[in-house]
Design a protein around this motif. Structure first.
Motif, short mmCIF file in Angstrom:
data_model
loop_
_atom_site.label_atom_id
_atom_site.label_comp_id
_atom_site.label_asym_id
_atom_site.label_seq_id
_atom_site.Cartn_x
_atom_site.Cartn_y
_atom_site.Cartn_z
N GLU A 285 33.86 -59.37 45.74
CA GLU A 285 34.73 -60.30 46.87
C GLU A 285 35.15 -59.51 47.95
OE1 GLU A 285 36.57 -63.03 43.20
OE2 GLU A 285 37.92 -61.65 44.13
N VAL A 286 35.91 -58.54 47.79
CA VAL A 286 36.08 -57.48 48.77
C VAL A 286 35.24 -57.16 49.94
CG1 VAL A 286 37.22 -55.35 49.47
CG2 VAL A 286 38.00 -56.70 47.63
N ARG A 287 34.06 -56.87 49.20
CA ARG A 287 32.88 -56.44 50.05
C ARG A 287 32.42 -57.55 50.74
NH1 ARG A 287 34.06 -51.15 50.55
NH2 ARG A 287 33.33 -49.76 48.82
N THR A 288 32.38 -58.66 50.27
CA THR A 288 31.85 -60.05 51.09
C THR A 288 32.85 -60.20 52.21
OG1 THR A 288 30.78 -60.87 49.13
CG2 THR A 288 31.42 -62.24 50.69
N ALA A 289 33.99 -60.15 51.82
CA ALA A 289 35.12 -60.51 52.82
C ALA A 289 35.13 -59.49 54.06
CB ALA A 289 36.53 -60.36 52.34
N GLN A 290 34.94 -58.08 53.66
CA GLN A 290 34.76 -57.07 54.77
C GLN A 290 33.59 -57.42 55.75
OE1 GLN A 290 34.65 -53.68 52.06
NE2 GLN A 290 36.57 -53.04 52.75
N ARG A 291 32.59 -57.80 54.91
CA ARG A 291 31.11 -57.83 55.84
C ARG A 291 31.50 -59.41 56.62
NH1 ARG A 291 26.71 -55.73 57.67
NH2 ARG A 291 28.03 -56.24 59.33
N ALA A 292 32.19 -60.26 56.32
CA ALA A 292 32.43 -61.48 57.09
C ALA A 292 33.37 -61.21 58.14
CB ALA A 292 33.04 -62.51 56.27
N ALA A 293 34.29 -60.10 58.05
CA ALA A 293 35.38 -59.63 58.90
C ALA A 293 34.82 -58.91 60.14
CB ALA A 293 36.45 -59.05 58.19
N ILE A 294 33.71 -58.18 59.45
CA ILE A 294 33.15 -57.02 60.44
C ILE A 294 31.52 -57.15 61.02
CG2 ILE A 294 32.86 -54.40 60.80
CD1 ILE A 294 35.09 -54.09 58.84
N ALA A 295 31.60 -57.73 62.15
CA ALA A 295 29.93 -58.07 62.38
C ALA A 295 29.22 -57.07 62.80
CB ALA A 295 30.10 -59.10 63.65
N ASP A 296 29.72 -55.92 63.36
CA ASP A 296 29.00 -54.62 63.79
C ASP A 296 28.84 -53.61 62.64
OD1 ASP A 296 28.52 -52.64 65.97
OD2 ASP A 296 29.62 -51.55 64.52
N ASP A 297 27.51 -53.46 62.58
CA ASP A 297 27.10 -52.78 61.02
C ASP A 297 27.35 -51.38 61.04
OD1 ASP A 297 25.46 -54.95 60.35
OD2 ASP A 297 23.58 -54.28 61.49
N GLY B 144 29.70 -50.09 58.09
CA GLY B 144 29.49 -48.85 57.36
C GLY B 144 30.73 -47.96 57.15
N GLN B 145 31.43 -47.88 58.32
CA GLN B 145 32.49 -47.14 58.32
C GLN B 145 33.43 -47.39 57.28
OE1 GLN B 145 33.29 -46.99 62.46
NE2 GLN B 145 32.19 -45.19 63.08
N ALA B 146 33.78 -48.76 57.13
CA ALA B 146 34.74 -49.44 56.34
C ALA B 146 34.38 -49.22 54.97
CB ALA B 146 34.77 -50.92 56.45
N ILE B 147 32.97 -49.25 54.48
CA ILE B 147 32.39 -48.85 53.35
C ILE B 147 32.86 -47.55 53.06
CG2 ILE B 147 30.44 -48.77 51.88
CD1 ILE B 147 31.18 -51.71 52.28
N ALA B 148 32.64 -46.66 53.83
CA ALA B 148 32.67 -45.19 53.55
C ALA B 148 34.11 -44.80 53.32
CB ALA B 148 32.01 -44.45 54.87
N GLN B 149 34.85 -45.51 54.19
CA GLN B 149 36.47 -45.23 53.84
C GLN B 149 37.21 -45.83 52.72
OE1 GLN B 149 38.14 -46.88 57.51
NE2 GLN B 149 37.30 -45.46 58.71
N SER B 150 36.30 -46.76 51.83
CA SER B 150 36.59 -47.42 50.77
C SER B 150 35.64 -46.96 49.56
CB SER B 150 36.99 -48.76 50.72
OG SER B 150 35.61 -49.43 51.38
N ARG C 23 43.29 -61.50 57.52
CA ARG C 23 42.58 -60.40 58.19
C ARG C 23 43.75 -59.25 57.59
NH1 ARG C 23 43.11 -61.46 63.12
NH2 ARG C 23 45.24 -60.38 63.53
N ASP C 24 45.03 -59.45 57.91
CA ASP C 24 46.07 -58.43 57.55
C ASP C 24 46.02 -57.93 55.91
OD1 ASP C 24 46.59 -58.34 60.07
OD2 ASP C 24 48.63 -59.41 59.89
N TRP C 25 45.88 -59.17 55.15
CA TRP C 25 45.97 -58.90 53.74
C TRP C 25 44.57 -58.11 53.25
CZ3 TRP C 25 50.39 -60.36 54.18
CH2 TRP C 25 51.44 -60.45 53.32
N LEU C 26 43.58 -58.39 53.76
CA LEU C 26 42.25 -57.61 53.66
C LEU C 26 42.45 -56.11 53.99
CD1 LEU C 26 39.31 -57.42 52.65
CD2 LEU C 26 38.59 -58.27 54.99
N GLN C 27 42.73 -55.90 55.22
CA GLN C 27 43.09 -54.58 55.78
C GLN C 27 44.03 -53.69 55.27
OE1 GLN C 27 43.47 -55.22 60.11
NE2 GLN C 27 40.95 -55.46 60.47
N THR C 28 45.20 -54.46 54.84
CA THR C 28 46.42 -53.69 54.49
C THR C 28 46.21 -53.47 53.18
OG1 THR C 28 47.59 -54.57 56.33
CG2 THR C 28 48.77 -53.63 54.37
N TYR C 29 45.89 -54.56 52.21
CA TYR C 29 45.98 -54.31 50.84
C TYR C 29 44.71 -54.48 50.13
CZ TYR C 29 50.88 -55.84 51.81
OH TYR C 29 51.91 -55.94 52.49
#
Length: 215
Positions: A53-65, A69-75, A127-133
């Protein structure tokens, strides 16, 4: 065979045989469970779905590959972080129940409406709930209910959510629930109300033996 080479092979073999035993040990007691919290089983499938669920939401929120990839690496520890939160949510709910604290659907609805009235509306909230929490859109109401429970519990104890009395109430609830994690995810510390990495004494023993052999 060179001593260092032989030691490396010994360590690799031990890791290969011991890791499945650790996994099997947890699965044998609670088949398919990532954690058992009181009478509630958090299955591996449920945990994987939450991560998805989180990965799908991140993918939908971040269009740039590249940014994605950086978001995935950071989490990278997302699975363990989510399991930690899933357990803590249940501990908090139990502590609130023990204190007679309840939260109604209307309360959650009102809080959400207030948040959606802020600049940016629903999109900014999601966006805030996904990025912050790390909370995907479909879990926001659930998270708001838990936050309200935490605030009400703290208020009843005459403190805030950072106060010792609040965390003692969670520790007491954690002990009552007798949280049991599958060893692959570590162990649960009721005093810290947090997951901790499992200590593997067999790894330390093998490493020490290898050091002595190559000395």
């Amino acid at each position: 065979m060179h001593r260092r080479r032989r030691t490396a092979l010994l360590l690799a073999a031990t890791l290969a045989t011991a890791a499945p035993l650790l996994t099997a040990c947890g699965d044998e007691a609670h088949p398919g469970a990532a954690a058992v919290v009181g009478d509630d089983r958090i299955t591996v499938s449920q945990l994987e779905n939450r991560v998805s669920e989180v990965r799908t939401a991140q993918r939908a929120a971040i269009a740039d590959d590249t940014q994605y990839g950086q978001a995935i690496a950071q989490s990278g520890g997302l699975t363990r972080e989510i399991l930690n939160n899933m357990v803590l949510d249940r501990v908090l709910h139990r502590a609130a129940q023990d204190a007679g604290v309840t939260v109604s659907r209307n309360e959650v609805t009102r809080v959400r409406a207030d948040l959606e009235d802020k600049p940016g509306g629903v999109e900014a909230l999601e966006r805030d709930w996904l990025q912050t929490y790390g909370i995907p859109p479909e879990r926001i109401d659930e998270n708001l209910r838990l936050q309200l429970e935490a605030q009400k519990l703290a208020a009843q104890l005459g403190t805030d959510t950072s106060g010792p009395a609040f965390w003692k109430a969670l520790s007491d609830a954690s002990k009552k629930l007798d949280v049991d994690l599958n060893p692959r995810y570590g162990t649960w510390d009721p005093e810290k109300n947090s997951r901790v990495e499992a200590k593997l004494p067999w790894l330390r023993q093998v490493t020490q033996a290898g050091s002595q052999e190559t000395a």
